[in-house]
Design an enzyme around this catalytic site. Structure first.
Site, PDB file in Angstrom:
ATOM      1  N   HIS A  61       9.128  -3.192   3.323  1.00  0.00           N
ATOM      2  CA  HIS A  61       8.682  -3.567   2.134  1.00  0.00           C
ATOM      3  C   HIS A  61       9.930  -3.913   1.065  1.00  0.00           C
ATOM      4  O   HIS A  61       9.738  -4.840   0.435  1.00  0.00           O
ATOM      5  CB  HIS A  61       8.230  -2.284   1.410  1.00  0.00           C
ATOM      6  N   LEU A  71       6.786   3.526   1.553  1.00  0.00           N
ATOM      7  CA  LEU A  71       7.583   2.422   1.632  1.00  0.00           C
ATOM      8  C   LEU A  71       8.761   2.548   2.674  1.00  0.00           C
ATOM      9  O   LEU A  71       9.052   3.642   2.974  1.00  0.00           O
ATOM     10  CB  LEU A  71       8.477   1.988   0.462  1.00  0.00           C
ATOM     11  N   MET A 102       0.906  -1.158   0.000  1.00  0.00           N
ATOM     12  CA  MET A 102      -0.042  -0.041   0.018  1.00  0.00           C
ATOM     13  C   MET A 102       0.875   1.199   0.026  1.00  0.00           C
ATOM     14  O   MET A 102       0.515   2.330   0.401  1.00  0.00           O
ATOM     15  CB  MET A 102      -1.195  -0.055   1.298  1.00  0.00           C
TER      16      MET A 102
HETATM   17  P1  AMP Z   1       1.208  -2.867   3.392  1.00  0.00           P
HETATM   18  O1  AMP Z   1       2.130  -1.606   2.584  1.00  0.00           O
HETATM   19  O2  AMP Z   1       1.206  -2.411   4.891  1.00  0.00           O
HETATM   20  O3  AMP Z   1       0.201  -3.292   3.205  1.00  0.00           O
HETATM   21  O4  AMP Z   1       2.296  -4.061   3.393  1.00  0.00           O
HETATM   22  C1  AMP Z   1       2.772  -4.590   2.378  1.00  0.00           C
HETATM   23  C2  AMP Z   1       3.740  -6.098   2.487  1.00  0.00           C
HETATM   24  O5  AMP Z   1       4.924  -5.672   3.306  1.00  0.00           O
HETATM   25  C3  AMP Z   1       2.886  -6.968   3.485  1.00  0.00           C
HETATM   26  O6  AMP Z   1       3.075  -8.262   2.934  1.00  0.00           O
HETATM   27  C4  AMP Z   1       3.366  -6.741   4.926  1.00  0.00           C
HETATM   28  O7  AMP Z   1       3.311  -7.780   5.689  1.00  0.00           O
HETATM   29  C5  AMP Z   1       4.640  -6.235   4.578  1.00  0.00           C
HETATM   30  N1  AMP Z   1       5.399  -5.915   5.696  1.00  0.00           N
HETATM   31  C6  AMP Z   1       4.900  -4.552   6.265  1.00  0.00           C
HETATM   32  N2  AMP Z   1       5.791  -4.207   7.306  1.00  0.00           N
HETATM   33  C7  AMP Z   1       6.811  -5.215   7.425  1.00  0.00           C
HETATM   34  C8  AMP Z   1       7.796  -5.415   8.413  1.00  0.00           C
HETATM   35  N3  AMP Z   1       8.145  -4.508   9.129  1.00  0.00           N
HETATM   36  N4  AMP Z   1       8.561  -6.540   7.893  1.00  0.00           N
HETATM   37  C9  AMP Z   1       8.407  -7.168   6.893  1.00  0.00           C
HETATM   38  N5  AMP Z   1       7.378  -7.174   6.098  1.00  0.00           N
HETATM   39  C10 AMP Z   1       6.547  -6.091   6.424  1.00  0.00           C
END
Ligand code: AMP
Length: 287
Positions: free
Chosen positions: A28, A24, A21
């Site tokens: 990410h 970044l 989303m």
């Molecule tokens: P989001 O943009 O929050 O929807 O996250 C996109 C992807 O990044 C999802 O698969 C999340 O689980 C992963 N993600 C978010 N925060 C972290 C983190 N701190 N460590 C690893 N992966 C993450």
């Protein structure tokens, strides 16, 4: 998007995919590294999916920084950035959606009705648009990753799912785009989330296998700060996501809490604790 992906495949290249989303952070970008390891070319999507936000949630205020994201993604090796408009993804509210079934009975499910249906529906659409060979998700959103794996297995999506460990700030706070909401004093309090999980891990290592006692130890740490409003602390089976009575090494210890207006989630695998995850150096914090 699909033309790019099909051209890559026609060239014999495996397509890796990282859905996000945006806004970044290093978490990410580690998914990008992981995708690059298992594929020949990497696509990332940035789409703040209206379908997965509840009416009282933060869709309107969700942080956005597309130009910065574009630079970060490109310099980390993303070959194709897919940033669809809302209108392109949802010319009208979809009549048909993907139902997550019983995996939403616990953890975030009861607190975010419709959320995982919104997630699955957009991920299904993205998979059909991008047609990746491999897609990488973070364990930070453990329930999401589990439910997506189930969708892929149950509905025969021809894509391999990988789940990467959690990237944390130096003090243990899991990186999240939503950390940007935290006021300085809230950011100080937020460290208790991972510390509480670590306390659960310590109790377990010390011989406490009664899941209720482990959960109580986590809640005890969280109760030190009145500004932390706990939604849930649960010890669940990693496959069914149902609460366990006896904790084992595989048990997932997960929590969700509000700090002020910001809802944060975190989890550990009980047998490993925070040691499974990588911490950034103190100076490298991203948000
Ligand atoms: P989001 O943009 O929050 O929807 O996250 C996109 C992807 O990044 C999802 O698969 C999340 O689980 C992963 N993600 C978010 N925060 C972290 C983190 N701190 N460590 C690893 N992966 C993450």
């Amino acid at each position: 998007m699909r033309a790019w992906s099909r051209a890559a495949r026609a060239d014999g290249r495996r397509v890796g995919f990282v859905p996000t989303m945006g806004f970044l952070h290093e978490g990410h970008l580690r998914l990008v590294d992981r995708a690059a390891t298992g594929s020949d070319t990497v696509a990332m999507s940035i789409f703040v999916n209206p379908l997965q936000f509840g009416p009282q949630e933060d869709l309107g205020s969700y942080p956005r920084a597309l130009e910065r994201d574009r630079q970060l993604a490109t310099s980390r090796g993303v070959d194709c950035l897919f940033v669809p408009a809302d209108q392109a993804m949802y010319p009208r509210p979809p009549l048909v959606r993907v139902s997550p079934g019983t995996l939403t009975a616990h953890l975030c499910g009861p607190w975010r009705p419709g959320h995982f249906e919104g997630v699955l529906t957009v991920v299904a659409k993205l998979f059909h648009i991008v047609e990746p060979d491999l897609a990488v998700f973070g364990r930070k959103d453990l329930q999401q990753a589990r439910i997506i794996r189930s969708m892929v297995d149950d509905l025969n999506f021809p894509v391999t799912i990988e789940v990467a460990s959690i990237i944390r700030e130096a003090d243990g706070l899991a990186l999240s785009s939503r950390n940007a909401y935290l006021k300085p004093v809230e950011r100080e309090v937020a460290v208790l989330l991972s510390q509480a999980l670590e306390e659960g891990h310590r109790r377990y290592r010390g011989g406490t296998h009664d899941a209720r006692e482990v959960v109580a130890a986590v809640r005890q740490v969280l109760s030190r700060e009145a500004t932390i409003l706990v939604q849930y602390v649960e010890a669940v089976d990693p496959d069914t996501l149902a609460p366990v009575t006896t904790a084992t090494d595989d048990t997932v210890l997960a929590l969700a809490a509000f700090i002020g207006k910001t809802r944060l989630i975190d989890n550990i695998i009980l047998g490993v604790g925070l040691g499974a995850d990588e911490r950034l150096a103190a100076t490298a914090g991203t948000v």
